[in-house]
Write a protein that holds these residues in place. Structure first.
Motif, mmCIF file in Angstrom:
data_model
loop_
_atom_site.group_PDB
_atom_site.id
_atom_site.type_symbol
_atom_site.label_atom_id
_atom_site.label_comp_id
_atom_site.label_asym_id
_atom_site.label_seq_id
_atom_site.Cartn_x
_atom_site.Cartn_y
_atom_site.Cartn_z
ATOM 1 N N MET A 1 0.850 -1.198 0.000
ATOM 2 C CA MET A 1 0.000 0.000 0.000
ATOM 3 C C MET A 1 0.885 1.247 0.000
ATOM 4 O O MET A 1 1.752 1.416 0.842
ATOM 5 N N ASN A 2 0.699 2.108 -1.004
ATOM 6 C CA ASN A 2 1.464 3.343 -1.075
ATOM 7 C C ASN A 2 1.051 4.283 0.056
ATOM 8 O O ASN A 2 -0.001 4.126 0.660
ATOM 9 N N ALA A 3 1.908 5.293 0.313
ATOM 10 C CA ALA A 3 1.604 6.259 1.369
ATOM 11 C C ALA A 3 0.278 6.956 1.074
ATOM 12 O O ALA A 3 0.024 7.376 -0.057
ATOM 13 N N LYS A 4 -0.550 7.043 2.089
ATOM 14 C CA LYS A 4 -1.856 7.664 1.949
ATOM 15 C C LYS A 4 -2.090 8.641 3.106
ATOM 16 O O LYS A 4 -1.583 8.449 4.205
ATOM 17 N N THR A 5 -2.882 9.660 2.826
ATOM 18 C CA THR A 5 -3.240 10.634 3.841
ATOM 19 C C THR A 5 -4.741 10.580 4.070
ATOM 20 O O THR A 5 -5.522 10.731 3.123
ATOM 21 N N ASP A 24 2.270 5.348 5.968
ATOM 22 C CA ASP A 24 3.243 4.849 4.990
ATOM 23 C C ASP A 24 3.782 3.504 5.471
ATOM 24 O O ASP A 24 4.638 3.446 6.358
ATOM 25 N N ASP A 25 3.290 2.424 4.896
ATOM 26 C CA ASP A 25 3.682 1.082 5.324
ATOM 27 C C ASP A 25 5.149 0.780 5.036
ATOM 28 O O ASP A 25 5.741 -0.115 5.639
ATOM 29 N N ASN A 26 5.753 1.529 4.103
ATOM 30 C CA ASN A 26 7.140 1.272 3.712
ATOM 31 C C ASN A 26 8.145 2.084 4.520
ATOM 32 O O ASN A 26 9.354 1.911 4.367
ATOM 33 N N ALA A 27 7.665 2.956 5.372
ATOM 34 C CA ALA A 27 8.552 3.804 6.173
ATOM 35 C C ALA A 27 9.058 3.031 7.389
ATOM 36 O O ALA A 27 8.496 1.989 7.755
ATOM 37 N N LYS A 29 9.531 1.998 11.282
ATOM 38 C CA LYS A 29 8.425 1.777 12.215
ATOM 39 C C LYS A 29 7.920 3.058 12.858
ATOM 40 O O LYS A 29 6.712 3.310 12.927
ATOM 41 N N PHE A 30 8.839 3.908 13.324
ATOM 42 C CA PHE A 30 8.431 5.112 14.046
ATOM 43 C C PHE A 30 7.900 6.199 13.113
ATOM 44 O O PHE A 30 7.418 7.234 13.570
ATOM 45 N N GLU A 31 7.983 5.989 11.777
ATOM 46 C CA GLU A 31 7.476 6.975 10.825
ATOM 47 C C GLU A 31 6.293 6.462 10.011
ATOM 48 O O GLU A 31 5.807 7.148 9.111
ATOM 49 N N LYS A 32 5.818 5.259 10.331
ATOM 50 C CA LYS A 32 4.722 4.672 9.554
ATOM 51 C C LYS A 32 3.440 5.489 9.653
ATOM 52 O O LYS A 32 2.679 5.607 8.699
ATOM 53 N N ILE A 33 3.183 6.030 10.838
ATOM 54 C CA ILE A 33 1.995 6.850 11.048
ATOM 55 C C ILE A 33 2.443 8.224 11.547
ATOM 56 O O ILE A 33 3.113 8.330 12.572
ATOM 57 N N LYS A 34 2.084 9.245 10.799
ATOM 58 C CA LYS A 34 2.489 10.609 11.153
ATOM 59 C C LYS A 34 1.252 11.486 11.296
ATOM 60 O O LYS A 34 0.423 11.546 10.391
#
Length: 305
Positions: A1-5, A24-27, A29-34
């Motif tokens: 899944m590509n980064a989505k907002t 962003d599932d590819n980021a 761990k600590f940046e997956k959800i911003k």
């Protein structure tokens, strides 16, 4: 899944919120959800609804300006999808559905009124993911302006959920019946008898503020009943203006924090629990995280076809 907002709009009885998150599932761990943006507006729909039975013209105009602003913030942040929910006040307002249609016509934002049971389920889903509540008995309690949602969890599974017309603004308006109070207390006492050692997880702006007032530099997320009763006693002896001056409370917090304290104290006594876990999770978080999980599941299913 590509980064989505994704965005969530939560229109409660006391405040309204816009929360925008980027997933962003590819980021790492600590940046997956911003968390991109969070805005809270003291709309106070319940102040109209629980006294007049409808949303006033002034409050409607305020709400329309707010929704137009929310729309622009979503465009600014390239939001891929959103969910906009309204709870107790809009459910009870005689002109609630009419106003929802006008908002959609003016802004394109489609509001949905969610029932108390769905509100409890949304909050419950998030709390299981975000806290260590997979083993044991828990009561997840969300106190709002118009209602209190209670979800009872046993070993990470939702045993039952209830929505009571017992909220802070409704209490201040004198619209909470003794029958509702007795029903709520009786349900909790019965649950405590069947499931002893039930721990409380609290949410809502009031319990978060009460925790901050009693824990200056403590990140334990645990509010003791004794601490809650002590701060409640201190706040009760002050006028609203004195609460704002001494504790830095905002206008839309200085009044409702008293009935919120009373509800949480009653819940704690009914469940025979002397602590409340305060993880600072809101309905807006539950809405936007649920939207992400739903869209992710849909993509997985489509990929497997």
């Amino acid at each position: 899944m590509n980064a989505k907002t994704y965005a969530a709009i939560d229109i409660g009885s006391n405040g309204a919120r816009l929360l925008i998150k980027r997933f962003d599932d590819n980021a790492p761990k600590f940046e997956k959800i911003k968390r991109v943006m969070f805005i809270r507006v003291p709309l106070r729909l319940g102040k109209d609804v629980f006294t007049l039975g409808k949303i006033s013209k002034d409050r409607y105009n305020m709400m329309m300006h707010m929704m137009k602003g929310f729309k622009q913030f979503m465009l600014l942040n390239n939001v891929d999808d959103y969910r906009a929910c309204a709870t107790a006040a809009m459910r009870d307002a005689d002109n609630g559905k009419k106003i929802m249609k006008e908002i959609e016509k003016e802004t394109g934002i489609k509001l949905e009124i969610i029932r108390g049971e769905e509100e409890a389920q949304l909050l419950c889903n998030n709390i299981i993911e975000q806290t260590n509540s997979t083993k044991g008995n828990f009561a997840y309690v969300d106190v709002g302006g118009g209602s209190t949602e209670i979800s009872l969890l046993h070993d990470g599974v939702l045993a039952e959920s209830h929505s009571f017309d017992n909220g802070t603004l409704r209490m201040l308006s004198g619209k909470v019946t003794n029958a509702t109070k007795h029903q709520m207390r009786g349900m909790l006492e019965e649950y405590a008898d069947h499931f002893p050692d039930t721990k409380i997880i609290g949410s809502g702006g009031n319990i978060n503020k009460l925790y901050k007032l009693t824990h200056k530099k403590d990140d334990s997320q645990v509010l003791k009943l004794s601490e809650l009763e002590e701060i409640y006693k201190e706040l009760s002896m002050l006028s609203e203006e004195e609460r704002k001056e001494k504790y830095g409370l905002k206008d839309d917090r200085a009044d409702v924090i008293i009935p919120a304290s009373e509800i949480f104290i009653m819940v704690a006594h009914a469940l025979k629990c002397d602590t409340i876990l305060v993880p600072n999770i809101s309905l807006a978080d539950s809405i936007v995280d649920g939207l992400y999980n739903e869209r992710k599941m849909s993509e997985v299913n489509n990929a497997n076809l």
